[in-house]
Design an enzyme around this catalytic site. Structure first.
Site, PDB file in Angstrom:
ATOM      1  N   ASP A  68      30.186  29.536  70.244  1.00  0.00           N
ATOM      2  CA  ASP A  68      31.093  30.599  69.820  1.00  0.00           C
ATOM      3  C   ASP A  68      30.871  30.912  68.341  1.00  0.00           C
ATOM      4  O   ASP A  68      30.357  30.077  67.590  1.00  0.00           O
ATOM      5  CB  ASP A  68      32.548  30.157  70.004  1.00  0.00           C
ATOM      6  CG  ASP A  68      32.883  29.921  71.475  1.00  0.00           C
ATOM      7  OD1 ASP A  68      32.216  30.519  72.340  1.00  0.00           O
ATOM      8  OD2 ASP A  68      33.812  29.140  71.734  1.00  0.00           O
TER       9      ASP A  68
HETATM   10  N1  URA Z   1      32.741  25.123  74.210  1.00  0.00           N
HETATM   11  C1  URA Z   1      33.459  26.042  73.547  1.00  0.00           C
HETATM   12  O1  URA Z   1      34.617  26.261  73.850  1.00  0.00           O
HETATM   13  N2  URA Z   1      32.866  26.718  72.568  1.00  0.00           N
HETATM   14  C2  URA Z   1      31.591  26.516  72.164  1.00  0.00           C
HETATM   15  O2  URA Z   1      31.110  27.159  71.236  1.00  0.00           O
HETATM   16  C3  URA Z   1      30.849  25.541  72.860  1.00  0.00           C
HETATM   17  C4  URA Z   1      31.441  24.854  73.879  1.00  0.00           C
END
Ligand code: URA
Length: 237
Positions: free
Chosen positions: A102
């Site tokens: 993310d």
């Molecule tokens: N899980 C998440 O919620 N976000 C990420 O960036 C990676 C794994």
């Protein structure tokens, strides 16, 4: 491989720009000025442009310590992407992120020019361990641990069992094998302990090199690359 194809893959110039470079005598193969773009570059040959040796490797694997605020994407019209943190040759070689983090997630992101490798590593059948450090609101308990181990029930699916190691009241290391959208955040969210920050520490056999500051990258070592190919069930060329 043809010289013009090699030079343009490396992003030295456009295909026609590369031909101009060659015609003007600026490119040499093993010290000999190249005659035309159609010249073959033997493997292991030294190719120079204006006397500078080029790194002619077409296959590259990189680990990036992804900072917050950067998109995991190959390009975006408005926002900064992880590709903007690497020298342009990686984009020319069509280096791609292996899975995605993310925008606000930090830590280990692997990028590779090998599409098959990337594809296999993120395949749900492959069960590659991903370890994250999570800071969460509230206090983590043995019940959270048990729920993670059993598979957290989410609105649209039940997560695969995950190992939760409690490091402090609101600090944990979690090992997951899936990589669904917002997976880790959703798992903690379902336990009523929203994630404050998330950092990936490892991906399969590759651990984040802690000497890399956020935004810095390095190429994988030969050993790391071999381990990554093994994790993907492929033989390292
Ligand atoms: N899980 C998440 O919620 N976000 C990420 O960036 C990676 C794994």
């Amino acid at each position: 491989m043809r010289l013009d194809k090699l030079l343009s893959a490396l992003g030295a110039a456009s295909r026609s720009g590369c031909r101009d470079l060659i015609r003007s005598g600026r490119v040499k193969i093993n010290g000999v000025p190249a005659g035309s773009g159609a010249d073959r570059v033997p493997s292991g040959a030294e190719v120079t442009l204006d006397g500078q040796a080029l790194d002619t490797r077409l296959t590259r694997h990189v680990m990036l310590n992804k900072p917050a605020g950067v998109l995991t994407a190959r390009e975006d019209t408005r926002q900064k992407t992880v590709m903007d943190l690497l020298p342009p040759v990686y984009a020319s070689l069509e280096c791609m992120p292996v899975g995605r983090l993310d925008k606000d997630t930090t830590g280990l992101l692997i990028l590779t020019t090998d599409g098959e490798l990337a594809h296999r590593l993120i395949s749900p059948q492959r069960h590659v361990d991903k370890v994250y450090e999570a800071k969460v609101e509230g206090t983590l308990t043995g019940e959270d641990q048990a729920a993670f181990a059993a598979g957290v029930v989410l609105s649209d699916f039940t997560a695969m069992p995950a190992a939760l190691q409690i490091m402090g009241p609101g600090l944990a290391r979690v090992t997951v094998q899936e990589g669904k959208y917002h997976q880790v955040k959703r798992m903690f969210g379902a336990r009523g302990k929203p994630v404050i920050s998330l950092r990936r520490l490892s991906f399969g056999p590759i651990e984040l090199d802690e000497t890399l500051l956020p935004g810095q990258y390095r190429e994988l070592t030969e050993e790391e690359a071999a381990a990554l190919y093994a994790a993907a069930g492929m033989t390292h060329a």
